[in-house]
Design a protein around this motif. Sequence first.
Motif, PDB file in Angstrom:
ATOM      1  N   ILE A   1      39.657  44.696  59.791  1.00 33.43           N
ATOM      2  CA  ILE A   1      39.989  43.919  58.588  1.00 33.43           C
ATOM      3  C   ILE A   1      40.273  42.488  59.026  1.00 33.43           C
ATOM      4  N   CYS A   2      39.659  41.539  58.361  1.00 33.10           N
ATOM      5  CA  CYS A   2      39.807  40.128  58.717  1.00 33.10           C
ATOM      6  C   CYS A   2      40.233  39.345  57.478  1.00 33.10           C
ATOM      7  N   ILE A   3      41.404  38.703  57.543  1.00 38.72           N
ATOM      8  CA  ILE A   3      41.964  37.973  56.403  1.00 38.72           C
ATOM      9  C   ILE A   3      41.723  36.484  56.573  1.00 38.72           C
ATOM     10  N   HIS A   4      41.116  35.880  55.547  1.00 39.61           N
ATOM     11  CA  HIS A   4      40.877  34.434  55.540  1.00 39.61           C
ATOM     12  C   HIS A   4      41.796  33.780  54.505  1.00 39.61           C
ATOM     13  N   SER A   5      42.579  32.810  54.956  1.00 41.59           N
ATOM     14  CA  SER A   5      43.492  32.111  54.058  1.00 41.59           C
ATOM     15  C   SER A   5      43.870  30.769  54.656  1.00 41.59           C
ATOM     16  N   ASN A   6      43.956  29.761  53.801  1.00 42.91           N
ATOM     17  CA  ASN A   6      44.419  28.448  54.272  1.00 42.91           C
ATOM     18  C   ASN A   6      45.848  28.519  54.787  1.00 42.91           C
TER      19      ASN A   6
ATOM     20  N   PRO B   1      42.397  42.994  42.346  1.00 46.69           N
ATOM     21  CA  PRO B   1      42.980  41.992  41.439  1.00 46.69           C
ATOM     22  C   PRO B   1      44.108  41.241  42.140  1.00 46.69           C
ATOM     23  N   SER B   2      43.821  40.033  42.579  1.00 41.37           N
ATOM     24  CA  SER B   2      44.742  39.300  43.465  1.00 41.37           C
ATOM     25  C   SER B   2      45.728  38.407  42.734  1.00 41.37           C
ATOM     26  N   LYS B   3      45.502  38.176  41.450  1.00 33.57           N
ATOM     27  CA  LYS B   3      46.347  37.220  40.718  1.00 33.57           C
ATOM     28  C   LYS B   3      47.815  37.633  40.738  1.00 33.57           C
ATOM     29  N   MET B   4      48.074  38.942  40.671  1.00 32.13           N
ATOM     30  CA  MET B   4      49.458  39.411  40.619  1.00 32.13           C
ATOM     31  C   MET B   4      50.216  39.156  41.919  1.00 32.13           C
TER      32      MET B   4
ATOM     33  N   ASP C   1      21.156  37.192  47.074  1.00 33.55           N
ATOM     34  CA  ASP C   1      21.597  36.864  48.430  1.00 33.55           C
ATOM     35  C   ASP C   1      23.116  36.817  48.554  1.00 33.55           C
ATOM     36  N   LEU C   2      23.838  37.427  47.625  1.00 35.98           N
ATOM     37  CA  LEU C   2      25.288  37.486  47.707  1.00 35.98           C
ATOM     38  C   LEU C   2      25.697  38.294  48.932  1.00 35.98           C
ATOM     39  N   GLU C   3      26.478  37.667  49.821  1.00 35.89           N
ATOM     40  CA  GLU C   3      26.869  38.316  51.072  1.00 35.89           C
ATOM     41  C   GLU C   3      28.316  38.791  51.085  1.00 35.89           C
ATOM     42  N   ALA C   4      29.170  38.171  50.266  1.00 31.37           N
ATOM     43  CA  ALA C   4      30.580  38.520  50.279  1.00 31.37           C
ATOM     44  C   ALA C   4      31.211  38.153  48.943  1.00 31.37           C
ATOM     45  N   LEU C   5      32.344  38.772  48.654  1.00 35.99           N
ATOM     46  CA  LEU C   5      33.082  38.489  47.423  1.00 35.99           C
ATOM     47  C   LEU C   5      34.318  37.674  47.748  1.00 35.99           C
ATOM     48  N   LYS C   6      34.502  36.599  47.009  1.00 38.27           N
ATOM     49  CA  LYS C   6      35.698  35.773  47.161  1.00 38.27           C
ATOM     50  C   LYS C   6      36.712  36.186  46.092  1.00 38.27           C
ATOM     51  N   LEU C   7      37.964  36.354  46.512  1.00 40.56           N
ATOM     52  CA  LEU C   7      38.981  36.893  45.613  1.00 40.56           C
ATOM     53  C   LEU C   7      39.265  35.993  44.415  1.00 40.56           C
ATOM     54  N   ALA C   8      39.004  34.703  44.538  1.00 38.88           N
ATOM     55  CA  ALA C   8      39.288  33.781  43.433  1.00 38.88           C
ATOM     56  C   ALA C   8      38.157  33.719  42.421  1.00 38.88           C
ATOM     57  N   ASP C   9      37.005  34.303  42.742  1.00 41.17           N
ATOM     58  CA  ASP C   9      35.829  34.202  41.874  1.00 41.17           C
ATOM     59  C   ASP C   9      35.715  35.406  40.949  1.00 41.17           C
ATOM     60  N   THR C  10      34.965  35.194  39.861  1.00 36.80           N
ATOM     61  CA  THR C  10      34.688  36.236  38.871  1.00 36.80           C
ATOM     62  C   THR C  10      33.228  36.660  38.995  1.00 36.80           C
ATOM     63  N   TYR C  11      32.976  37.958  38.868  1.00 39.61           N
ATOM     64  CA  TYR C  11      31.623  38.490  39.033  1.00 39.61           C
ATOM     65  C   TYR C  11      31.300  39.491  37.928  1.00 39.61           C
TER      66      TYR C  11
ATOM     67  N   LEU D   1      29.911  46.372  35.763  1.00 41.19           N
ATOM     68  CA  LEU D   1      31.105  46.150  36.582  1.00 41.19           C
ATOM     69  C   LEU D   1      31.545  44.696  36.440  1.00 41.19           C
ATOM     70  N   TYR D   2      32.807  44.496  36.061  1.00 39.36           N
ATOM     71  CA  TYR D   2      33.381  43.159  35.904  1.00 39.36           C
ATOM     72  C   TYR D   2      34.516  42.977  36.915  1.00 39.36           C
ATOM     73  N   LEU D   3      34.449  41.893  37.667  1.00 43.40           N
ATOM     74  CA  LEU D   3      35.462  41.595  38.673  1.00 43.40           C
ATOM     75  C   LEU D   3      36.094  40.248  38.353  1.00 43.40           C
ATOM     76  N   SER D   4      37.424  40.212  38.367  1.00 43.94           N
ATOM     77  CA  SER D   4      38.142  38.953  38.184  1.00 43.94           C
ATOM     78  C   SER D   4      39.466  39.051  38.913  1.00 43.94           C
ATOM     79  N   PRO D   5      40.108  37.909  39.189  1.00 39.10           N
ATOM     80  CA  PRO D   5      41.419  37.955  39.850  1.00 39.10           C
ATOM     81  C   PRO D   5      42.472  38.691  39.026  1.00 39.10           C
ATOM     82  N   GLU D   6      42.257  38.822  37.717  1.00 40.10           N
ATOM     83  CA  GLU D   6      43.226  39.509  36.866  1.00 40.10           C
ATOM     84  C   GLU D   6      43.040  41.025  36.891  1.00 40.10           C
ATOM     85  N   LYS D   7      41.787  41.512  36.845  1.00 40.39           N
ATOM     86  CA  LYS D   7      41.549  42.951  36.847  1.00 40.39           C
ATOM     87  C   LYS D   7      40.079  43.242  37.113  1.00 40.39           C
TER      88      LYS D   7
END
Length: 471
Positions: free
Chosen positions: A121-126, A251-254, A4-14, A31-37
């Motif tokens: 495109i919709c950007i979500h950020s605090n 990869p958002s960490k950079m 039931d995964l609906e979206a990917l969060k940039l801070a999470d690893t998959y 497929l490996y997803l992380s904020p680093e690469k």
Amino acid sequence: MSFDLEALKLADTYHFEGAVNDGSNDFAAKLYLSPEKITITIMGEKNDERNCDFGWGDIETLLFTDMNKTFILHDLCFCRGGSRVISQYPKYIGFFESVFEVGYLIFAPSGLYENDLVQSICIHSNKISEWVGNTNKQEEIIRAYNNNERLFDDHNKLDEFYIPLEETGILGVSYNLSMHHSSPDFSAGIIFPPSLIITFCVGHTSKEVMNDFFKLYALLAFFIGSDFIIEQIDLNMNSSHFGNKGTLYYPSKMYHPKYEQDYSTFPLGKDIRFDSLGLPPLPLTAFSKYYALPVIQSGYFLKYLKYKRLENSEERFLGYFRILESLCFNKKSYLNEELLEKLSNRIKPYLIKVFGDKKSVTSFLKGLPRYNNSKYNTQKCILDFYVKIPQQTSGRWKLYKRDISGICKLRNDITHANDYSINASELVEKEKFIEVLLVFSLFEKLDITLPITSEIIDRLSGYSSLIRYEA
């Protein structure tokens, strides 16, 4: 991974296990997803009838599927690979494994095709919440909820602002409303964090979406004053599948800020409830002006952000100077251009006869217009821009009009590896001086006047290092 995964969060690893297709055959992939690469490992058996056409080179686009989930991967760079023989007789069987690093991907919880178009495109950020501030619109939403009004049926009630972008689409800030109630937790109510959204007149391909995102991100980061953390990027897809929602993952960490600023350089300031800062509101026309700029000029905002990330003060100084030089460029001729061209054509045969070198004479005359238009050098162009800045602002700086000549010389010395001597604090001052002029110039490109920029410039990170304090 959850079905039931609906979206990917940039801070999470998959981690996903599925398959890819090389155009002829399916092969297993991880497929490996992380904020680093992001990496994908493709593996499988091969024989005389079945071989993998990917090879050990880079791949522009690849479709990966994991049960009901679809991923469009872009900019795959080959990292490593290997192969071995399992059997030679009676039939050849081999095994291969290749690892690629992925630039970015689009995820959809249901089907997705490579040629599906991105509509928004919709950007979500605090950080967007901080930049927007506390507005009267937010109070209206709470009041409408308390009055049992049908908020979901009227999107205008959830829009902070929208502004048309000529030949591009619409851009604005909207609130994402959700309701909750839980008697065991003694909780009920609504939450409605804002997000920044751009909707395109014509859908963009998945290959374009990363550039589209960075263009929007660069402008918002310019107003905020630095890189900022993004939680999620939603995409609205023009898809033939039942679902039309996707998310962008990279990869958002950079891009995380090294020193996060707890206030925005130029907050939105629109219809705020309590004006405790006394700042001018950000002109909404700045967004449409930005998207109307030539690609080279709008690209300066992203370049400025890239230079801000550099650790070395000298490199930042050179980067800021390059952009400022381009933005301030102005030309003036020594001689009338039309008359000079006519005279050059008339004397060309005579010069060829005298010097006996047609190629050199032709090259020399071609260079005359360039020299003729160089009456204004870099120093003159920057000086002309400096004097436009309100004196009540520039008069507080440690560096003056007379210092611009030395700064231009320093830039030339660094660029050409000449001998020069400067201590760290002086270099920081000169770097900040050029950055401040650059920020004024970039705001001017957005039709934000120099007096308005003067009212917010002291919120620029590190601006205090440029200020002269009287004893």
